[in-house]
Design a protein around this motif. Structure first.
Motif, PDB file in Angstrom:
ATOM      1  N   SER A   3     -16.574  -2.818   6.259  1.00 24.74           N
ATOM      2  CA  SER A   3     -15.416  -3.270   5.739  1.00 24.74           C
ATOM      3  C   SER A   3     -14.653  -2.300   5.101  1.00 24.74           C
ATOM      4  O   SER A   3     -15.077  -1.228   4.666  1.00 24.74           O
ATOM      5  CB  SER A   3     -15.491  -4.359   4.796  1.00 24.74           C
ATOM      6  OG  SER A   3     -16.095  -5.447   5.650  1.00 24.74           O
ATOM      7  N   SER A   4     -13.218  -2.435   4.733  1.00 20.35           N
ATOM      8  CA  SER A   4     -12.401  -1.443   4.088  1.00 20.35           C
ATOM      9  C   SER A   4     -11.736  -1.920   3.077  1.00 20.35           C
ATOM     10  O   SER A   4     -11.391  -3.176   3.218  1.00 20.35           O
ATOM     11  CB  SER A   4     -11.543  -0.520   4.979  1.00 20.35           C
ATOM     12  OG  SER A   4     -12.234  -0.283   6.499  1.00 20.35           O
ATOM     13  N   ALA A   5     -11.396  -1.321   2.047  1.00 22.69           N
ATOM     14  CA  ALA A   5     -10.528  -1.808   1.017  1.00 22.69           C
ATOM     15  C   ALA A   5      -9.467  -0.734   0.641  1.00 22.69           C
ATOM     16  O   ALA A   5      -9.624   0.387   0.898  1.00 22.69           O
ATOM     17  CB  ALA A   5     -11.294  -2.087  -0.314  1.00 22.69           C
ATOM     18  N   LYS A   6      -8.237  -1.310   0.346  1.00 17.56           N
ATOM     19  CA  LYS A   6      -7.103  -0.459   0.173  1.00 17.56           C
ATOM     20  C   LYS A   6      -6.261  -0.831  -1.007  1.00 17.56           C
ATOM     21  O   LYS A   6      -6.196  -2.168  -1.224  1.00 17.56           O
ATOM     22  CB  LYS A   6      -6.310  -0.747   1.513  1.00 17.56           C
ATOM     23  CG  LYS A   6      -4.789  -0.083   1.572  1.00 17.56           C
ATOM     24  CD  LYS A   6      -4.033  -0.517   2.832  1.00 17.56           C
ATOM     25  CE  LYS A   6      -4.767  -0.240   4.223  1.00 17.56           C
ATOM     26  NZ  LYS A   6      -4.870   1.209   4.581  1.00 17.56           N
ATOM     27  N   VAL A   7      -5.771  -0.107  -1.817  1.00 17.42           N
ATOM     28  CA  VAL A   7      -5.006  -0.283  -2.958  1.00 17.42           C
ATOM     29  C   VAL A   7      -3.682   0.468  -2.764  1.00 17.42           C
ATOM     30  O   VAL A   7      -3.734   1.686  -2.890  1.00 17.42           O
ATOM     31  CB  VAL A   7      -5.706   0.085  -4.176  1.00 17.42           C
ATOM     32  CG1 VAL A   7      -5.000  -0.180  -5.581  1.00 17.42           C
ATOM     33  CG2 VAL A   7      -7.111  -0.722  -4.269  1.00 17.42           C
ATOM     34  N   HIS A   8      -2.506  -0.224  -3.197  1.00 19.18           N
ATOM     35  CA  HIS A   8      -1.392   0.367  -3.299  1.00 19.18           C
ATOM     36  C   HIS A   8      -0.716  -0.021  -4.340  1.00 19.18           C
ATOM     37  O   HIS A   8      -0.557  -1.031  -4.811  1.00 19.18           O
ATOM     38  CB  HIS A   8      -0.327   0.161  -2.117  1.00 19.18           C
ATOM     39  CG  HIS A   8       1.179   0.505  -2.134  1.00 19.18           C
ATOM     40  ND1 HIS A   8       1.528   1.796  -2.468  1.00 19.18           N
ATOM     41  CD2 HIS A   8       2.187  -0.334  -2.342  1.00 19.18           C
ATOM     42  CE1 HIS A   8       2.877   1.746  -2.439  1.00 19.18           C
ATOM     43  NE2 HIS A   8       3.275   0.565  -2.631  1.00 19.18           N
ATOM     44  N   VAL A   9      -0.038   0.782  -5.178  1.00 19.73           N
ATOM     45  CA  VAL A   9       0.650   0.576  -6.350  1.00 19.73           C
ATOM     46  C   VAL A   9       2.180   1.237  -6.244  1.00 19.73           C
ATOM     47  O   VAL A   9       2.430   2.389  -6.104  1.00 19.73           O
ATOM     48  CB  VAL A   9       0.070   1.257  -7.698  1.00 19.73           C
ATOM     49  CG1 VAL A   9       0.634   0.869  -9.036  1.00 19.73           C
ATOM     50  CG2 VAL A   9      -1.519   0.681  -7.770  1.00 19.73           C
ATOM     51  N   SER A  10       3.306   0.351  -6.486  1.00 20.75           N
ATOM     52  CA  SER A  10       4.717   0.735  -6.603  1.00 20.75           C
ATOM     53  C   SER A  10       5.005   0.561  -7.975  1.00 20.75           C
ATOM     54  O   SER A  10       4.383   0.268  -8.849  1.00 20.75           O
ATOM     55  CB  SER A  10       5.374  -0.174  -5.422  1.00 20.75           C
ATOM     56  OG  SER A  10       5.575  -1.329  -6.167  1.00 20.75           O
ATOM     57  N   GLU A  11       6.389   0.755  -7.954  1.00 21.37           N
ATOM     58  CA  GLU A  11       6.910   0.449  -9.449  1.00 21.37           C
ATOM     59  C   GLU A  11       7.035  -0.817  -9.824  1.00 21.37           C
ATOM     60  O   GLU A  11       7.091  -0.995 -11.386  1.00 21.37           O
ATOM     61  CB  GLU A  11       8.574   1.248  -9.150  1.00 21.37           C
ATOM     62  CG  GLU A  11       8.648   2.629  -8.962  1.00 21.37           C
ATOM     63  CD  GLU A  11       7.731   3.354 -10.305  1.00 21.37           C
ATOM     64  OE1 GLU A  11       8.168   2.995 -11.599  1.00 21.37           O
ATOM     65  OE2 GLU A  11       7.049   4.415 -10.137  1.00 21.37           O
ATOM     66  N   ASN A  12       6.733  -1.953  -8.973  1.00 20.27           N
ATOM     67  CA  ASN A  12       6.799  -3.363  -9.583  1.00 20.27           C
ATOM     68  C   ASN A  12       5.911  -4.166  -9.105  1.00 20.27           C
ATOM     69  O   ASN A  12       5.992  -5.107  -9.271  1.00 20.27           O
ATOM     70  CB  ASN A  12       8.372  -3.869  -9.539  1.00 20.27           C
ATOM     71  CG  ASN A  12       8.858  -3.919  -7.949  1.00 20.27           C
ATOM     72  OD1 ASN A  12       8.219  -3.311  -7.125  1.00 20.27           O
ATOM     73  ND2 ASN A  12      10.149  -4.127  -7.719  1.00 20.27           N
ATOM     74  N   TYR A  13       5.192  -3.485  -8.237  1.00 16.94           N
ATOM     75  CA  TYR A  13       4.045  -4.442  -7.707  1.00 16.94           C
ATOM     76  C   TYR A  13       2.898  -3.637  -7.335  1.00 16.94           C
ATOM     77  O   TYR A  13       2.814  -2.314  -7.073  1.00 16.94           O
ATOM     78  CB  TYR A  13       4.668  -5.186  -6.441  1.00 16.94           C
ATOM     79  CG  TYR A  13       4.697  -4.519  -5.069  1.00 16.94           C
ATOM     80  CD1 TYR A  13       3.837  -4.391  -4.226  1.00 16.94           C
ATOM     81  CD2 TYR A  13       6.056  -3.843  -5.053  1.00 16.94           C
ATOM     82  CE1 TYR A  13       4.096  -3.577  -2.951  1.00 16.94           C
ATOM     83  CE2 TYR A  13       6.357  -3.370  -3.872  1.00 16.94           C
ATOM     84  CZ  TYR A  13       5.444  -3.063  -2.879  1.00 16.94           C
ATOM     85  OH  TYR A  13       5.671  -2.231  -1.859  1.00 16.94           O
ATOM     86  N   ALA A  14       1.488  -4.383  -7.288  1.00 18.66           N
ATOM     87  CA  ALA A  14       0.427  -3.535  -6.791  1.00 18.66           C
ATOM     88  C   ALA A  14      -0.214  -4.659  -5.836  1.00 18.66           C
ATOM     89  O   ALA A  14      -0.330  -5.576  -5.872  1.00 18.66           O
ATOM     90  CB  ALA A  14      -0.493  -3.374  -7.848  1.00 18.66           C
ATOM     91  N   THR A  15      -0.515  -3.874  -4.479  1.00 16.60           N
ATOM     92  CA  THR A  15      -1.529  -4.654  -3.650  1.00 16.60           C
ATOM     93  C   THR A  15      -2.806  -4.164  -3.240  1.00 16.60           C
ATOM     94  O   THR A  15      -2.970  -3.129  -3.057  1.00 16.60           O
ATOM     95  CB  THR A  15      -0.546  -5.010  -2.192  1.00 16.60           C
ATOM     96  OG1 THR A  15       0.796  -5.395  -2.530  1.00 16.60           O
ATOM     97  CG2 THR A  15      -1.098  -5.627  -1.089  1.00 16.60           C
TER      98      THR A  15
END
Length: 297
Positions: free
Chosen positions: A69-81
């Motif tokens: 499996s894989s995990a991915k994290v993204h952070v922007s200016e007003n949300y994180a996913t």
């Protein structure tokens, strides 16, 4: 049963120490704790024997493995996913087509805020079907979690070096260093909720029943058994609620005290352990062949 966190290096603060968590809800082995990741992370893990699913219409978790499996994290200016993508083997996760599929998801997370995994699935379904046809394995975008905020310094994210554990936490006040530390702690110690009020009633009832059965087996007086149960429930709640847990980098300080010292609060958190909840088939190869022959017959 207790779980043990074996830690060789947590930011250089705990070297060669074994930190014990008395909880049946966590088990992790850390070789290295990396810094907070702002951006994308994707990596396949080691695979095992598996059931193939090469039908493009396959949209279930059949054949998926916790170690592929894989995990991915993204952070922007007003949300994180955070997103979890599952495959059947590490070979699939390292395939160029799979990597390209992951990049497509990365771009979508940058350009669009997803609050529901089903929306992301719809957007990538055509690409997913092509990928399944190409590599002959079941590939799934399994789950997604998004935190919204008004400042990226209020969110802390963490992805373990083996890409099997990811967490993010939203704080009331800006403190990116504190956010990173607490996200790392959440990954390691697997709290069920922020405080006792958030513990699922069914989970608490199940644990209480276990404690009561254990007390009855002791053969002690009723009042003593009641105190035994109450003590175990109290201990259980301390182990599985974030605010009551001892901070992994400083076991003499609770998360509650850590927040108090920083005049801050935890608003919410999310934790992914890849493959968590997927039931892996225990059938041996002979059984699988026999079943396939019966279907063909």
């Amino acid at each position: 049963s207790a779980c043990k966190l074996e830690n060789n290096d947590i930011h250089g603060n705990v070297n060669g120490a074994g930190v014990r968590f008395e909880s049946s809800y966590c088990k992790a082995s850390f070789n290295r704790v990396s810094k907070n990741l702002i951006g994308f992370i994707l990596c396949g893990d080691e695979g095992q024997e598996h059931l193939h699913c090469n039908d493009i219409s396959c949209n279930t978790e059949a054949g998926l493995l916790t170690d592929a499996s894989s995990a991915k994290v993204h952070v922007s200016e007003n949300y994180a996913t955070m997103v979890e993508i599952n495959s059947e083997t590490d070979f699939a996760a390292k395939d160029d087509s799979f990597i390209e599929f992951a990049k497509n998801i990365e771009e979508r997370l940058v350009n669009k805020k997803y609050l529901d995994v089903e929306d992301l699935k719809k957007d990538v379904e055509e690409d997913r079907q092509k990928l399944v046809q190409s590599i002959g394995e079941n590939i799934q975008v399994r789950r997604l979690a998004t935190q919204e905020f008004d400042s990226p310094k209020k969110v802390g994210t963490y992805l373990h070096s083996d890409n099997k554990l990811a967490a993010m936490v939203l704080l009331k006040e800006e403190n990116d260093e504190l956010g990173r530390d607490i996200a790392m702690h959440i990954s390691a110690s697997a709290p069920l909720s922020i405080n006792e009020d958030g513990v699922d009633k069914e989970v608490l009832e199940r644990e209480t029943n276990i404690f009561e059965s254990q007390a009855k087996e002791s053969g002690k007086d009723e009042n003593i058994m009641q105190k035994m149960v109450e003590g175990k429930i109290k201990r259980f709640l301390k182990e599985v609620t974030l605010l009551s847990q001892d901070f992994i980098k400083d076991p003499d300080t609770s998360i509650s005290k850590l927040l108090e010292n920083s005049d801050n609060e935890v608003i919410s958190f999310e934790r992914f352990k890849v493959g968590e909840g997927i039931e892996v088939s225990s059938k041996d190869f002979a059984e699988e062949v026999a079943e396939q022959l019966n279907k063909d017959g």
